[in-house]
Motif scaffolding. Structure first.
Motif, PDB file in Angstrom:
ATOM      1  N   GLU A 114      31.400  49.427  30.198  1.00 34.48           N
ATOM      2  CA  GLU A 114      31.505  48.319  29.246  1.00 34.48           C
ATOM      3  C   GLU A 114      30.198  48.085  28.498  1.00 34.48           C
ATOM      4  OE1 GLU A 114      34.292  47.250  28.486  1.00 34.48           O
ATOM      5  OE2 GLU A 114      35.498  47.966  30.174  1.00 34.48           O
ATOM      6  N   ASP A 219      23.706  39.395  27.673  1.00 31.90           N
ATOM      7  CA  ASP A 219      25.152  39.255  27.525  1.00 31.90           C
ATOM      8  C   ASP A 219      25.859  39.801  28.762  1.00 31.90           C
ATOM      9  OD1 ASP A 219      24.638  38.233  25.078  1.00 31.90           O
ATOM     10  OD2 ASP A 219      25.332  39.974  23.930  1.00 31.90           O
ATOM     11  N   LEU A 220      27.080  39.293  28.977  1.00 32.33           N
ATOM     12  CA  LEU A 220      27.848  39.697  30.150  1.00 32.33           C
ATOM     13  C   LEU A 220      28.664  40.941  29.830  1.00 32.33           C
ATOM     14  CD1 LEU A 220      29.072  36.126  31.021  1.00 32.33           C
ATOM     15  CD2 LEU A 220      27.289  37.416  32.169  1.00 32.33           C
ATOM     16  N   ARG A 221      28.673  41.900  30.761  1.00 35.32           N
ATOM     17  CA  ARG A 221      29.416  43.138  30.546  1.00 35.32           C
ATOM     18  C   ARG A 221      30.457  43.376  31.634  1.00 35.32           C
ATOM     19  NH1 ARG A 221      28.504  45.805  25.620  1.00 35.32           N
ATOM     20  NH2 ARG A 221      26.402  45.326  24.930  1.00 35.32           N
ATOM     21  N   ALA A 222      30.205  42.894  32.825  1.00 32.52           N
ATOM     22  CA  ALA A 222      31.192  43.041  33.892  1.00 32.52           C
ATOM     23  C   ALA A 222      30.940  41.994  34.964  1.00 32.52           C
ATOM     24  CB  ALA A 222      31.118  44.435  34.507  1.00 32.52           C
ATOM     25  N   MET A 223      32.015  41.565  35.589  1.00 31.96           N
ATOM     26  CA  MET A 223      31.892  40.602  36.675  1.00 31.96           C
ATOM     27  C   MET A 223      32.927  40.908  37.732  1.00 31.96           C
ATOM     28  SD  MET A 223      31.429  37.042  34.718  1.00 31.96           S
ATOM     29  CE  MET A 223      30.932  35.919  35.886  1.00 31.96           C
ATOM     30  N   LYS A 225      34.310  38.858  41.390  1.00 34.98           N
ATOM     31  CA  LYS A 225      34.190  37.943  42.533  1.00 34.98           C
ATOM     32  C   LYS A 225      34.831  38.626  43.728  1.00 34.98           C
ATOM     33  CE  LYS A 225      36.074  34.739  45.311  1.00 34.98           C
ATOM     34  NZ  LYS A 225      37.343  34.840  46.047  1.00 34.98           N
TER      35      LYS A 225
ATOM     36  N   MET B 192      41.044  35.111  35.775  1.00 34.23           N
ATOM     37  CA  MET B 192      40.547  34.227  36.832  1.00 34.23           C
ATOM     38  C   MET B 192      41.719  33.530  37.505  1.00 34.23           C
ATOM     39  SD  MET B 192      40.690  30.770  36.333  1.00 34.23           S
ATOM     40  CE  MET B 192      40.870  29.517  35.116  1.00 34.23           C
ATOM     41  N   LEU B 204      37.815  36.093  40.044  1.00 34.30           N
ATOM     42  CA  LEU B 204      37.092  36.132  38.779  1.00 34.30           C
ATOM     43  C   LEU B 204      36.659  37.567  38.528  1.00 34.30           C
ATOM     44  CD1 LEU B 204      35.841  34.636  36.373  1.00 34.30           C
ATOM     45  CD2 LEU B 204      33.841  34.185  37.773  1.00 34.30           C
ATOM     46  N   GLN B 205      37.091  38.112  37.422  1.00 37.65           N
ATOM     47  CA  GLN B 205      36.692  39.465  37.053  1.00 37.65           C
ATOM     48  C   GLN B 205      36.415  39.459  35.564  1.00 37.65           C
ATOM     49  OE1 GLN B 205      40.404  41.329  38.657  1.00 37.65           O
ATOM     50  NE2 GLN B 205      38.946  42.723  39.606  1.00 37.65           N
ATOM     51  N   MET B 206      35.644  40.404  35.117  1.00 36.74           N
ATOM     52  CA  MET B 206      35.400  40.464  33.684  1.00 36.74           C
ATOM     53  C   MET B 206      35.035  41.883  33.306  1.00 36.74           C
ATOM     54  SD  MET B 206      32.228  39.886  31.571  1.00 36.74           S
ATOM     55  CE  MET B 206      32.299  40.459  29.914  1.00 36.74           C
ATOM     56  N   ASP B 207      35.534  42.340  32.162  1.00 35.92           N
ATOM     57  CA  ASP B 207      34.968  43.549  31.599  1.00 35.92           C
ATOM     58  C   ASP B 207      34.959  43.440  30.085  1.00 35.92           C
ATOM     59  OD1 ASP B 207      38.001  44.888  32.548  1.00 35.92           O
ATOM     60  OD2 ASP B 207      37.411  44.840  30.450  1.00 35.92           O
ATOM     61  N   GLY B 208      34.014  44.110  29.483  1.00 38.45           N
ATOM     62  CA  GLY B 208      33.877  44.020  28.041  1.00 38.45           C
ATOM     63  C   GLY B 208      32.517  43.488  27.673  1.00 38.45           C
ATOM     64  N   HIS B 209      32.472  42.695  26.614  1.00 34.64           N
ATOM     65  CA  HIS B 209      31.190  42.209  26.123  1.00 34.64           C
ATOM     66  C   HIS B 209      31.339  40.765  25.658  1.00 34.64           C
ATOM     67  CE1 HIS B 209      27.592  42.786  23.148  1.00 34.64           C
ATOM     68  NE2 HIS B 209      27.370  41.873  24.074  1.00 34.64           N
ATOM     69  N   LEU B 210      30.710  39.850  26.359  1.00 32.87           N
ATOM     70  CA  LEU B 210      30.729  38.433  25.994  1.00 32.87           C
ATOM     71  C   LEU B 210      29.328  37.881  26.134  1.00 32.87           C
ATOM     72  CD1 LEU B 210      33.756  37.001  28.064  1.00 32.87           C
ATOM     73  CD2 LEU B 210      33.737  37.443  25.618  1.00 32.87           C
ATOM     74  N   THR B 211      28.921  37.014  25.207  1.00 36.03           N
ATOM     75  CA  THR B 211      27.687  36.287  25.453  1.00 36.03           C
ATOM     76  C   THR B 211      28.005  35.248  26.525  1.00 36.03           C
ATOM     77  OG1 THR B 211      28.155  34.556  23.855  1.00 36.03           O
ATOM     78  CG2 THR B 211      27.023  36.506  23.016  1.00 36.03           C
ATOM     79  N   GLN B 212      26.959  34.671  27.105  1.00 35.71           N
ATOM     80  CA  GLN B 212      27.213  33.688  28.160  1.00 35.71           C
ATOM     81  C   GLN B 212      27.990  32.500  27.609  1.00 35.71           C
ATOM     82  OE1 GLN B 212      23.738  32.900  30.604  1.00 35.71           O
ATOM     83  NE2 GLN B 212      23.075  35.023  30.438  1.00 35.71           N
ATOM     84  N   PHE B 215      31.579  33.425  27.283  1.00 34.48           N
ATOM     85  CA  PHE B 215      32.209  33.460  28.599  1.00 34.48           C
ATOM     86  C   PHE B 215      32.629  32.050  29.034  1.00 34.48           C
ATOM     87  CE2 PHE B 215      31.650  32.714  33.158  1.00 34.48           C
ATOM     88  CZ  PHE B 215      32.661  33.507  33.659  1.00 34.48           C
ATOM     89  N   HIS B 216      31.728  31.102  28.879  1.00 36.22           N
ATOM     90  CA  HIS B 216      32.058  29.739  29.319  1.00 36.22           C
ATOM     91  C   HIS B 216      33.195  29.161  28.479  1.00 36.22           C
ATOM     92  CE1 HIS B 216      28.937  29.823  32.259  1.00 36.22           C
ATOM     93  NE2 HIS B 216      27.993  30.047  31.364  1.00 36.22           N
ATOM     94  N   MET B 219      36.374  30.620  29.737  1.00 35.72           N
ATOM     95  CA  MET B 219      36.784  30.046  31.011  1.00 35.72           C
ATOM     96  C   MET B 219      37.305  28.618  30.851  1.00 35.72           C
ATOM     97  SD  MET B 219      36.776  32.376  33.149  1.00 35.72           S
ATOM     98  CE  MET B 219      37.311  33.325  31.740  1.00 35.72           C
ATOM     99  N   THR B 223      40.883  27.573  32.183  1.00 36.39           N
ATOM    100  CA  THR B 223      41.006  26.436  33.099  1.00 36.39           C
ATOM    101  C   THR B 223      42.073  25.465  32.597  1.00 36.39           C
ATOM    102  OG1 THR B 223      38.645  26.681  33.524  1.00 36.39           O
ATOM    103  CG2 THR B 223      39.671  24.676  34.341  1.00 36.39           C
TER     104      THR B 223
END
Lengths: 256, 265
Positions: A114, A219-223, A225, B192, B204-212, B215-216, B219, B223
């Protein structure tokens, strides 16, 4: 068999956490010592041995000519696997990859893919026919917690020193085109305390785990939990901020 | 299979008026319909239609855990098996577990371990089966949402229902509940799952490209949507048990009638 030691450890770690301490004397947002040896294996196109505290992981990158996927005819292929061999821990068993091994491989893969760490479009040889295929193989040698991060650092380091064996096609070998540097940072929740880079004792008693991969811009690319506990949104926010901050330091160490 | 690299450059996922390919706005869910208790053999079950996703969930247990060496003398195991039918996707999926479904099964099991009162049933297993019959992105969220209803239908003691939803980013805009095209050609996807009563995030999982910031924002969308999904879950259970209550009412004299929905042979 219930594990007696972790139950005793649980109390001990919780009590320490309540007074702001960890078993190995680290601060909550402090990672263990990271040692990286690039080009550790001569037979691999790229490799790195990573020691994160006492967790020891070897990652090899093999690159070969193959066919592209039909839906991406102009792109190279990236494939990540992890083997948690019985040598690394009494809890690892021989046999087909366990769900844990699959999760580790997929989370590492996601961070790298990603972030577009390697520009796959530059790994096309002949569209629809021939492309470079990269296999990232993660080999856990000694497991003392937080495989996610150790494996991820190993994979990024191994890619960063990998050579595309173009001499097989009568050209000159060249460095893999690295464009971004994803860094994954894993936090564990112990009671109401959140610690970064959990060691094995911490990991075993943790309620929940959150791995966050950030890029150079934060920046976020993967997460991902994990574990049976939960996080609140304010905790997620805090974990992300810590991951970015800690990640910056680690990125410099891997690039060096 | 089509060459997506060329399509992606042409496709406009969201237009200048903020309308998506399927006509939704950024904060709109696809239509969702949930039905509880639709299988006979399982201890609990549910069926969900979520846009073009069609997913079945069944629950067995608490029952003796297998394999036995995995039994926990202190609590029940929660074991989920997420599976896609070979015909549920455009290109046939090879039957059996692949790496993706192993991972999804693991994270869904972990999500439910938080809400099931596992300590009440030592040495047992609560087995959750999620079967994706028709997929259009967001199957893990649909499956988890349905499985939650199936757990309640099975009478498994739980802290609360878990509702699940994804948000992502398409054409530079943060959007709720991506469909397959949006997921394939969009910039990010982030599923999520949340415990309604406590607001705890259990998946909670994420893939790709998001600024923080993005992301919020994503979410926040998820929610809010999860609250609506929770209501749909509750309504499905109420519908199911309102009809059971009617069937159980004693008929005055004569032979009791078979419960509604059971075919007479």
């Amino acid at each position: 068999m219930t594990e007696v030691i972790p139950e005793l450890m649980r109390e001990h770690i919780h009590r320490l956490a309540a007074s702001g301490k960890r078993t190995d004397g680290r601060a909550f947002d402090e990672t263990r010592k990271l040692v990286i040896e690039k080009n550790y294996i001569k037979t691999a196109e790229g490799s790195a041995r990573v020691r994160l505290g006492n967790t020891d992981v070897l990652v090899g990158v093999k690159i070969d000519v193959g066919e592209p996927y039909p839906d991406t005819p102009n792109s190279g292929v990236l494939s990540t696997s992890a083997e948690l061999i019985p040598m690394a821990s009494p809890s690892f068993e021989a046999g087909p990859p366990s769900p844990v091994a699959i999760e580790v491989a997929r989370v590492v893969d996601r961070g790298i893919r990603e972030t577009k760490t390697v520009n796959l479009e530059k790994l096309c040889i002949t569209p629809k026919e021939k492309v470079w295929i990269m296999f990232i193989d993660i080999h856990a040698l000694d497991y003392d917690g937080n495989l996610f991060d150790a494996a991820s650092y190993g994979a990024v380091a191994a890619l960063s020193c990998a050579k595309v064996p173009a001499s097989k096609l009568g050209q000159k070998d060249y460095r893999l085109p690295m464009e971004h540097w994803p860094i994954s940072v894993t936090s564990a929740k112990i009671g109401d305390t959140i610690v970064v880079d959990p060691n094995l004792d911490e990991e075993r008693i943790a309620n929940a785990r959150l791995t966050v991969a950030t890029d150079e811009n934060g920046d976020l690319r993967a997460m991902q939990k994990g574990l049976r506990g939960s996080f609140r949104w304010d905790e997620v926010r805090k974990v992300i901020e810590t991951s970015e901050r800690v990640g910056r330091v680690i990125r410099e160490a891997i690039r060096a | 299979m089509e060459d997506i690299e060329h399509i992606v450059k042409k496709l406009k996922l969201i237009d200048e008026n903020g309308v998506r390919l399927d006509g939704r706005r950024f904060d709109e869910l696809r239509p969702i319909r949930i039905e509880a208790g639709i299988l006979k053999k399982a201890d609990g079950s549910a069926y969900i239609e979520w846009g073009n996703n069609r997913v079945l969930a069944a629950v067995y247990g608490p029952r003796e855990a297998h394999p036995r060496h995995r039994q926990d003398p202190a609590k029940a195991l929660v074991q989920c098996r997420y599976n896609m039918a070979p015909f549920s996707v455009t290109d046939r999926k090879r039957p059996g577990p692949d790496r993706r479904s192993v991972e999804i099964s693991k994270v869904i099991s972990e999500a439910f371990e938080r809400v099931v009162f596992t300590e009440q049933f030592p040495r047992t297993s609560v087995d959750i089966f999620i079967e994706v019959l028709q997929a259009d992105a967001g199957t893990r969220c649909a499956g988890l949402t349905a499985a939650s209803v199936a757990l309640a239908d099975a009478g498994i003691p739980m802290r609360d229902l878990v509702a699940s939803c994804a948000s992502g980013k398409i054409g530079g805009v943060v959007c709720l509940d991506l469909n397959k095209d949006e997921d394939n050609f969009g910039e990010a996807d982030c599923p999520m799952a949340i415990v309604h009563r406590t607001g705890e995030i259990v998946l909670l999982q994420m893939d790709g490209h998001l600024t923080q910031e993005e992301f919020h924002k994503a979410m926040d969308l998820s929610t809010e949507a999860a609250k609506r999904i929770y209501e749909l879950q509750r309504e499905a259970l109420l519908r199911r048990y309102a009809s059971v209550a009617e069937d159980m009412e004693e008929p005055r004299g004569g032979v009791p009638e078979p419960p509604a929905g059971v075919d007479e042979l």
